[in-house]
Design an enzyme around this catalytic site. Structure first.
Site, PDB file in Angstrom:
ATOM      1  N   HIS A 151       0.863  -1.186   0.000  1.00 51.60           N
ATOM      2  CA  HIS A 151       0.000   0.000   0.000  1.00 51.60           C
ATOM      3  C   HIS A 151       0.902   1.239   0.000  1.00 51.60           C
ATOM      4  O   HIS A 151       1.983   1.222   0.582  1.00 51.60           O
ATOM      5  CB  HIS A 151      -0.842  -0.054   1.279  1.00 51.60           C
ATOM      6  CG  HIS A 151      -1.923   0.959   1.381  1.00 51.60           C
ATOM      7  ND1 HIS A 151      -1.696   2.263   1.747  1.00 51.60           N
ATOM      8  CD2 HIS A 151      -3.254   0.862   1.167  1.00 51.60           C
ATOM      9  CE1 HIS A 151      -2.848   2.913   1.771  1.00 51.60           C
ATOM     10  NE2 HIS A 151      -3.808   2.097   1.415  1.00 51.60           N
ATOM     11  N   ASP A 173       2.958  -4.198   8.071  1.00 53.60           N
ATOM     12  CA  ASP A 173       1.726  -3.431   7.918  1.00 53.60           C
ATOM     13  C   ASP A 173       0.563  -4.367   8.218  1.00 53.60           C
ATOM     14  O   ASP A 173       0.242  -5.248   7.416  1.00 53.60           O
ATOM     15  CB  ASP A 173       1.667  -2.901   6.478  1.00 53.60           C
ATOM     16  CG  ASP A 173       0.360  -2.182   6.175  1.00 53.60           C
ATOM     17  OD1 ASP A 173      -0.582  -2.263   6.979  1.00 53.60           O
ATOM     18  OD2 ASP A 173       0.296  -1.543   5.107  1.00 53.60           O
ATOM     19  N   GLN A 191      -4.646  -4.801   7.347  1.00 54.36           N
ATOM     20  CA  GLN A 191      -5.666  -5.765   6.909  1.00 54.36           C
ATOM     21  C   GLN A 191      -5.662  -7.042   7.732  1.00 54.36           C
ATOM     22  O   GLN A 191      -6.432  -7.955   7.433  1.00 54.36           O
ATOM     23  CB  GLN A 191      -5.485  -6.087   5.416  1.00 54.36           C
ATOM     24  CG  GLN A 191      -5.641  -4.898   4.477  1.00 54.36           C
ATOM     25  CD  GLN A 191      -7.058  -4.323   4.459  1.00 54.36           C
ATOM     26  OE1 GLN A 191      -8.014  -4.976   4.847  1.00 54.36           O
ATOM     27  NE2 GLN A 191      -7.175  -3.068   4.031  1.00 54.36           N
ATOM     28  N   LYS A 249     -10.250   0.136  10.507  1.00 53.31           N
ATOM     29  CA  LYS A 249     -10.357  -1.063   9.674  1.00 53.31           C
ATOM     30  C   LYS A 249     -10.703  -2.296  10.494  1.00 53.31           C
ATOM     31  O   LYS A 249     -10.688  -3.419   9.970  1.00 53.31           O
ATOM     32  CB  LYS A 249      -9.049  -1.287   8.899  1.00 53.31           C
ATOM     33  CG  LYS A 249      -8.790  -0.209   7.847  1.00 53.31           C
ATOM     34  CD  LYS A 249      -7.646  -0.574   6.934  1.00 53.31           C
ATOM     35  CE  LYS A 249      -7.116   0.614   6.170  1.00 53.31           C
ATOM     36  NZ  LYS A 249      -7.887   0.899   4.947  1.00 53.31           N
ATOM     37  N   CYS A 292      -4.711   2.367  -3.641  1.00 51.86           N
ATOM     38  CA  CYS A 292      -3.437   2.838  -3.096  1.00 51.86           C
ATOM     39  C   CYS A 292      -2.318   1.869  -3.435  1.00 51.86           C
ATOM     40  O   CYS A 292      -1.464   1.562  -2.599  1.00 51.86           O
ATOM     41  CB  CYS A 292      -3.527   3.055  -1.597  1.00 51.86           C
ATOM     42  SG  CYS A 292      -4.543   4.470  -1.199  1.00 51.86           S
TER      43      CYS A 292
HETATM   44  C1  LIG Z   1      -2.568  -2.702   3.597  1.00 54.77           C
HETATM   45  C2  LIG Z   1      -2.854  -1.303   4.037  1.00 54.77           C
HETATM   46  N1  LIG Z   1      -1.865  -0.579   4.572  1.00 54.77           N
HETATM   47  C3  LIG Z   1      -2.059   0.682   5.016  1.00 54.77           C
HETATM   48  C4  LIG Z   1      -3.276   1.289   4.917  1.00 54.77           C
HETATM   49  C5  LIG Z   1      -3.407   2.686   5.399  1.00 54.77           C
HETATM   50  O1  LIG Z   1      -4.228   2.755   6.552  1.00 54.77           O
HETATM   51  P1  LIG Z   1      -4.753   4.169   7.050  1.00 54.77           P
HETATM   52  O2  LIG Z   1      -5.349   4.851   5.864  1.00 54.77           O
HETATM   53  O3  LIG Z   1      -5.778   3.822   8.074  1.00 54.77           O
HETATM   54  O4  LIG Z   1      -3.591   4.924   7.611  1.00 54.77           O
HETATM   55  C6  LIG Z   1      -4.339   0.570   4.346  1.00 54.77           C
HETATM   56  C7  LIG Z   1      -5.680   1.152   4.165  1.00 54.77           C
HETATM   57  O5  LIG Z   1      -5.914   2.223   3.671  1.00 54.77           O
HETATM   58  C8  LIG Z   1      -4.121  -0.753   3.900  1.00 54.77           C
HETATM   59  O6  LIG Z   1      -5.110  -1.471   3.360  1.00 54.77           O
END
Ligand SMILES: Cc1ncc(COP(=O)(O)O)c(C=O)c1O
Ligand SMILES: Cc1ncc(COP(=O)(O)O)c(C=O)c1O
Lengths: 145, 413, 413, 145
Positions: free
Chosen positions: B123, B203, B206, B229, B369
């Site tokens: 991401h 990360d 998910q 999430k 993203c």
């Molecule tokens: C795999 C992953 N990493 C990072 C993020 C970023 O999370 P956030 O937007 O809550 O900071 C997301 C979701 O947007 C994601 O699906």
């Protein structure tokens, strides 16, 4: 579903399926691109000027039905127009897609009135127009194709 | 597919609505999940009873707010089996957690010649911060490739072995891909990284709310996730970091709450976690996240994960029957998390999502993203359906029916 | 002292409780304020009806969430009279806003020889970020002195004139002091700074919710504030920045939502404000802050400010009759914001606050994130009473009665 | 108010008003300081060792009634103690202030049992004890006063 058929009117489906003036323009003298990176839409507009007027115009790119149909229709609308005329056409188009008001004179662009109910899609509809105006604002110069 | 799950729908007030004249079928859970009544009420109750600033207060409300905030921290430590509450830093979300490590650890510790390893399926939030810090420090960012023309092969573990030289200082990878549904072998990657002396940043955006996470068993150095999430409020997230690391990291933000001594000319920092929590924290949403953790664990995260995975597998198989569809990520029968990404040859994802919305089906279309991966796969965008505990097999039916209708509408059926 | 205000108390559910057997008298508003029912409900309603991720979504909930989030931004622009919504960056609070400017603007623009001017009465959150960035860049941090042995003289404006050389690149000062109650002449300081080409960063944490703020009339370049200090949720705040500045600043955090193009090797940024809002934003609390702004402006911020100032003036005068008390900040009759800080010769602030709490009176004791000023004044800590719209003259009575009792208890009365 | 009088027992008020062993110790051989910067409390403990035992002990510093009384009482408790004995006294004291359990043998430190109901104040009660243990753990050396 009434909104949806407003959005995807026959004119739009038709331009999406059979885009007019699609592809590179071999003798283009001006070119400009735009993209909507959040959607992956992109569009390049090619112009061959005849004096102050657009002699030939084409587009390339990928995107949703709205953006493809809008690009196709745009090329048919701007053919033969000057910068000033193109800008005023674009103003009218923007008015249609943001307010949903259909123009008094019966015209194909009226098909885009349904977009106003989908604000997130307005950018799709205007992407190619922005590229065309950008290209018009450039000086003539040989374009590498 | 346990029937328990459909009973849980009533816990989520937002699901009880119609969109486009149809009951809402919410399949955008990888973007954000809905909140159970228990979480909504926990936040409201905090404001109605205990609202106060924390830490420095000695009056009743302030002590209650502090207790609530620190109880949320202890709960979070248990949620991911951290050895110590002091290893839990509250942030505004996964993105902020990754940036904190990039600027608080990597910026001080990377130099020219060093390598950060990332994956092609990251991401943007676990990729761009590394691009920035590599540019700042002169370190090099390299990517573990993703295998297969539909990225069905997952991470190239042989390439990883080759890339893992002594120059590698950090391996940053996602536990579960939000675009592909791929589940990466986190413990294995962490072990390999550790063997060459590299740290690991996982990360968990998910994964945290979808399976039992044990950061000690996983062997990672940092683990990041977002409340929103996993049934918790927006605006709150977590960085887990091993204590030895956190205690030696520079603060990322200066301000109230993170200092031990401030003089006009210089200041000294508190130990972790306070060092990384400058300013008034998001107390109410930390308390809300505590309630979300209790909720999820009362259902059971392994059960949730299995339920979602079953729905995703069903969706994958049913969708694969549609003409002109291209499905990304693990093939049918392979392990897959609770989401499915796909593209039609003749209908753009934007049109798909707009159309589905009129059927009450909420999907996400775009690059999720993950622009460079889309580019590699030659796709401008995909449509994604992502599941959570409140989804049902009927939701998969609604999805497939809607997709058939759009293909017909565009003459592509 | 308009009687309208006691009618507003019912809007704040938290006030309806007893502490130590007494009705709660909450006088810790400078630390955080309580939330009216309208704000608590706006947050809950968001989760119950519109909860979704923003920006990239095309389904109904996502469009509603985006609309709600952007409406909050437009409302915030009106709240402080910014010229353009794009000048409003949502952050997690004042502290994050200041750090964003320190790392996004100052780190790129300061060099050895440059000067940042701060004040001796700054909160750590508008001081430590400048210490850090001056250390990083080699710039020098100087302080505008505070006059008077009880800091009653406010900022030394003559010293400011002397300090304002061409080397000064930024003047960072608080609009209202959270420790002294001093109201600084913000427009005048901004004009003087502008005259030497310096930018201005105004800490509005104590002013935004207490008076009509007009950033254009004030003439500042940056203005920061926190929602939780003005009846809004925790976890949300604002950075206002002039558009020309924001558009040329480096992003502070990398991640989803702030990029226009990401390739594996490098990325490009969106314009402001998105450039500074990496990751999923705190949508629900932005919506809650919108409701708080509507609430405050329906009462009228000038009226709120006047009401608080009257209570603080009353408290100052009544407290000044107590034996051995030392009151900080503007003297009786001088302009003062809605708070009073004081110290007793023989009873420590901790004992005062613990004691008052048993009378139901919530006070704050400590350095109020202003350690160096405390040190300059020769005080380890003070006790602070701070007022908001729901406080009443009876609350001042309760405060004074409690203080008399503690002096008696410790044999100091 | 019952909690409050539990917290501020007569013993505590007395030690706060008339602290024992307060001030610098001219012939101190060990010294250590601690502070609680969030409150502004600070405490310095001076020791003059006699072999393994504390010969003389004093404290300096400022803080709330709890911290001042605790420091004063601590000096009376630790006089004549070894490091091991001091540590076990501190353990007992920590137990009192965190659990509220009063020790079996009647002793002045029992006065601090009320602190357990005020968790934010536990640090005030233990500050001087921490400094004393720190000092005990140092080697003897001339102390500049
Ligand atoms: C795999 C992953 N990493 C990072 C993020 C970023 O999370 P956030 O937007 O809550 O900071 C997301 C979701 O947007 C994601 O699906
Ligand atoms: C004057 C002032 N500036 C900055 C802050 C920091 O605000 P926050 O903690 O919400 O970031 C505060 C309050 O804590 C304050 O009173």
């Amino acid at each position: 579903m009434s909104d949806l058929t407003d959005l995807y009117q026959a004119v739009i489906l038709d331009h999406n399926k059979r885009p007019r003036n699609r592809g590179k323009l071999p003798q283009a003298t001006r070119v400009a691109s735009g993209d909507n990176p959040t959607c992956g839409d992109n569009c390049t507009v090619y112009l061959k000027m005849e004096g102050e007027k657009i002699g030939e115009i084409s587009f390339e790119g990928s995107g949703c039905a709205i953006s493809q149909a809008s690009a196709s229709l745009m090329t048919t609308q701007l053919q033969g127009k000057t910068l000033a005329e193109a800008e005023s056409e674009f103003d009218e188009f923007k008015n249609i897609v943001t307010t949903g008001e259909e123009p008094a004179d019966f015209s194909e662009v009226a098909a885009f009135a349904g977009v106003h109910a989908f604000p997130a899609r307005i950018k799709c509809a205007t992407l190619s127009w922005h590229a065309a105006i950008d290209a018009l604002n450039k000086p003539d110069q040989p374009v590498e194709n | 597919m346990s029937s328990d799950f459909s009973n849980l729908r009533v816990d989520f007030p937002v699901l009880d609505q119609h969109v486009g004249g149809h009951p809402l079928v919410y399949l955008d859970n990888a973007a954000t999940t809905h909140k159970p009544r228990a979480v909504i009420d926990a936040v409201a109750r905090f404001y109605e009873r205990d609202n106060s600033n924390v830490h420095r207060g000695l009056h009743a409300l302030s002590m209650r707010a502090t207790d609530g905030y620190e109880a949320a921290r202890a709960r979070t430590a248990r949620f991911i089996n951290a050895a110590d509450s002091a290893e839990i830093v509250f942030t505004s979300g996964t993105t902020a957690s990754v940036n904190l490590v990039a600027q608080g650890w990597a910026r001080d510790n990377l130099k020219s010649g060093d390598v950060v390893l990332c994956t092609e399926m990251e991401h943007h939030s676990n990729m761009v911060p590394w691009q920035i810090v590599c540019q700042q420090t002169g370190a090099t960012l390299k990517y573990i490739p993703v295998l297969g023309e539909d990225a069905e092969g997952g991470l190239d573990m042989e390439a990883l072995d080759q890339l893992l030289t002594e120059q590698v200082k950090l391996v940053a990878f996602t536990h579960i891909s939000n675009t592909l549904g791929t589940i990466n072998p986190a413990a294995e990657i962490c072990a390999k990284a550790r063997a060459v002396g590299a740290l690991t940043m996982v990360d968990g955006a998910q994964s945290a709310g979808h399976e039992d996470v044990d950061v000690q068993a996983m062997g990672c150095d940092f683990y990041a996730f977002s409340g929103h999430k996993m049934a918790a409020p927006t605006g709150i997230g977590v960085l887990y970091g091993r204590r030895e690391l956190l205690d030696h990291m520079s603060p990322w933000q200066g301000g109230g709450g993170m200092i031990s001594v401030v003089r006009y000319d210089a200041s000294e920092w508190k130990p972790a976690p306070e060092r990384f929590e400058a300013g008034t924290p998001n107390v109410a949403d930390a308390v809300g996240m505590h309630a979300a953790m209790d909720y999820l664990d009362s259902v059971g995260r392994p059960k949730i994960g299995q339920h979602e995975a079953e729905l995703a597998a069903l969706a994958y198989d049913r969708l694969s029957e549609l003409p002109g569809i291209r499905l990304l990520g693990p093939r049918s029968g392979e392990p897959r998390a609770g989401l499915v990404s796909f593209a039609f040859a003749d209908v753009h994802a934007h049109d798909v999502v707009t159309f589905a919305d009129q059927d009450g089906v909420a999907l996400r279309g775009g690059h999720h993203c993950n622009q460079p991966l889309m580019h590699k796969l030659g796709l401008p965008s995909t449509t994604r359906a992502s599941f959570y505990l409140y989804n049902t097999p009927e939701d998969v039916d609604a999805l497939v029916t809607s997709m058939r209708r759009i293909l017909n509408f565009f003459g592509a059926g």
